[in-house]
Design an enzyme around this catalytic site. Structure first.
Site, PDB file in Angstrom:
ATOM      1  NE  ARG A  54      30.592  30.798  27.094  1.00  0.00           N
ATOM      2  CZ  ARG A  54      31.148  30.468  25.967  1.00  0.00           C
ATOM      3  NH1 ARG A  54      30.764  30.190  24.954  1.00  0.00           N
ATOM      4  NH2 ARG A  54      32.502  30.235  26.313  1.00  0.00           N
ATOM      5  N   GLY A  55      32.071  34.594  26.248  1.00  0.00           N
ATOM      6  CA  GLY A  55      33.183  34.429  25.361  1.00  0.00           C
ATOM      7  C   GLY A  55      33.864  35.771  25.164  1.00  0.00           C
ATOM      8  CB  ALA A  56      36.806  37.492  25.551  1.00  0.00           C
ATOM      9  NE  ARG A  96      31.096  37.949  32.539  1.00  0.00           N
ATOM     10  CZ  ARG A  96      31.083  36.671  32.082  1.00  0.00           C
ATOM     11  NH1 ARG A  96      30.298  36.348  30.990  1.00  0.00           N
ATOM     12  NH2 ARG A  96      31.864  35.806  32.506  1.00  0.00           N
ATOM     13  CD  GLN A 203      31.518  28.183  31.381  1.00  0.00           C
ATOM     14  OE1 GLN A 203      31.713  27.248  32.019  1.00  0.00           O
ATOM     15  NE2 GLN A 203      31.743  29.481  31.556  1.00  0.00           N
ATOM     16  CG  ASP A 244      37.687  35.617  29.088  1.00  0.00           C
ATOM     17  OD1 ASP A 244      36.351  36.049  28.844  1.00  0.00           O
ATOM     18  OD2 ASP A 244      37.955  34.449  29.069  1.00  0.00           O
ATOM     19  CG  ASN A 254      40.955  30.982  29.555  1.00  0.00           C
ATOM     20  OD1 ASN A 254      39.954  31.681  28.932  1.00  0.00           O
ATOM     21  ND2 ASN A 254      40.716  29.871  29.444  1.00  0.00           N
ATOM     22  CE  LYS A 255      34.591  31.097  32.335  1.00  0.00           C
ATOM     23  NZ  LYS A 255      33.797  32.099  32.698  1.00  0.00           N
TER      24      LYS A 255
END
EC number: 5.3.1.23
Length: 354
Positions: A54-56, A96, A203, A244, A254-255
Site C-alpha cells: 500500500r502507499g500510492a 485501488r 499503518q 495519494d 490522503n489516509k
C-alpha cells in the site's frame, strides 16, 4: 533480468527476480516478515487490493511490474500480445481507486507498449521491464530529493507528527513524509516523531513505528484521538504527511484522519506539510471533491487483527481517505521544489520541470 533496488536502504517493499515479483506482506508487520512470490498480473492486482502492498508510489511501482509479468506471459501468444497487456492494465486499474500513481504508471507503461507495437514481443517485454525498473529508480531518487528539500523546513529539536505510513514501505524504498524526517536526521538534526496509530488498519502503529525503529529514529506511537491534546499543549512542532492524490488546485487526498490534523494545525498555528512526488499530482481533477474516495470492507473496522471489536449486528463504515483543502496546507514538498500557495500555478509549473 533480476534486479533489486540498489539504494542503500534496509527497507524495500518489493524485489524483482526476473520471472516473478517478491513482495513484502505488510499485513503481517511488525510481527512477521514474509515475502510473497507473485507470477501474474492477477497476483499483483490481488496483492494491491488486499493491502499486501500500500502507499500510492509503491502501488504504482507494483502495477508496473504487474504489466511486466503480463508481458512475460504474453510472449508465448504473440498475436494477442497487446490485447493481453490491455486486459492486464484494465484489471490492475481496478485495484485501488484513489491512488493516482497507479493510473499514472499504467498509462506510462501502456503508452510505451503501444508505441512499440507491432514489434517483437520479447523485445517489448524487455523494454517494459526496463521501464518498470526506471519508474522504481526514479521514485527513490525523487524521494531523496524531496527529503533533502523538506528537511530544511524542519528545525533541529523538532517533534514531528505524522499520520499513516509514508515511508520506504509506501514507496520504492526511502519515503515521502518519512523521507523528510529521515533526511533531517541524516543532516544531524535531533528529531522526535509522534506516529498516529492510524485506525482502522494501524499503518502508523505497525508500519511507521517499525520503519523508524529499524533506522534508529526515536518514535512514539499515539492513539489518533490524542493528537489534538498534544498539539494544544505545544508538544508538536510540525505535521508531515504523504498523499495519494493531489488535485489541480492543491487539495490533497490522503489516509482518513489527515483532514482532522490539518484543521488542528491551522487552529494552533503549526505548519502542515504534504510530501509527494509529481506522479501524485492529478491536473485532470480540478478539486478535491472530484477525487474518488475508496470505501473498504466494513470488516476492517469490525476487526482488529482476528479479534472482533464491535457487537454482532451493528454496521461499520470504512472510509479509507479524506480530502484536505489547499488552504490548510502550509507547503507541498516535491522533488523539484517546495511549493507554496497559490498551488494551481505552482503545481502546473512543477510538472513542467525537467
Amino acid at each position: 533480468m533480476k534486479a533489486r533496488n540498489t539504494a542503500p536502504d534496509i527497507i524495500c517493499p518489493i524485489s524483482w527476480e526476473g520471472d516473478h515479483l517478491l513482495m513484502l506482506d505488510q499485513r503481517l508487520l511488525p510481527w512477521k516478515e514474509r515475502w510473497l512470490k507473485l507470477r501474474t498480473a492477477r497476483d499483483v492486482h490481488r496483492a494491491i487490493k488486499e493491502m499486501v502492498i500500500r502507499g500510492a508510489p509503491a502501488i504504482g511501482i507494483a502495477a508496473a511490474f504487474g504489466l511486466v509479468l503480463a508481458a512475460r506471459g504474453a510472449v508465448r501468444r504473440p498475436r494477442r500480445f497487446l490485447e493481453t497487456l490491455e486486459k492486464a492494465a484494465s484489471l490492475l486499474a481496478t485495484a485501488r481507486p484513489t491512488a493516482v500513481n497507479l493510473f499514472w504508471t499504467l498509462s506510462r507503461m501502456m503508452n510505451l507498449a503501444r508505441s512499440l507495437w507491432p514489434g517483437e514481443p520479447q523485445e517489448i517485454f524487455a523494454r517494459l521491464e526496463e521501464e518498470a525498473q526506471a519508474i522504481w529508480s526514479e521514485d527513490v531518487a525523487a524521494n531523496r530529493r524531496m527529503g533533502h528539500l523538506g528537511a530544511q523546513l524542519i528545525a533541529d529539536g523538532s517533534t514531528v507528527l505524522t499520520h499513516c505510513n509514508a515511508g520506504a514501505l509506501a514507496t520504492g524504498g526511502y519515503g515521502t513524509a518519512l523521507g523528510v524526517i529521515r533526511a533531517a536526521v541524516e543532516s544531524g538534526k535531533k528529531i522526535q516523531v509522534l506516529a498516529d496509530e492510524t485506525r482502522p488498519y494501524l499503518q502508523g502503529a505497525r508500519l511507521t513505528a517499525w520503519e523508524l525503529a529499524r533506522v534508529g529514529i526515536p518514535v512514539t506511537v499515539i492513539n489518533d484521538s490524542a493528537a489534538g491534546y498534544l498539539i494544544a499543549k505545544g508538544q508538536v512542532s510540525a505535521i508531515v504527511v504523504g498523499a495519494d492524490r493531489i488535485a489541480a488546485n492543491g487539495d490533497v487526498a490522503n489516509k482518513i484522519g489527515t483532514y482532522t490534523l490539518a484543521v488542528l494545525a491551522s487552529r494552533h498555528g503549526i505548519p502542515f506539510y504534504v510530501a509527494a512526488p509529481r506522479s501524485t499530482v492529478d491536473l485532470k481533477t480540478p478539486e478535491g471533491q472530484r477525487i474518488p474516495i475508496e470505501q473498504r470492507a466494513p470488516e476492517e473496522v469490525h476487526f482488529c487483527g482476528r479479534q472482533r471489536m464491535t457487537p454482532s449486528g451493528v454496521e461499520a463504515l470504512a472510509v479509507a481517505f479524506d480530502v484536505t483543502p489547499a488552504e490548510l496546507i502550509t507547503a507541498i514538498i516535491t522533488e523539484v521544489g517546495v511549493l507554496r500557495p497559490p498551488y494551481g500555478p505552482a503545481l502546473e509549473a512543477a510538472l513542467r520541470e525537467d
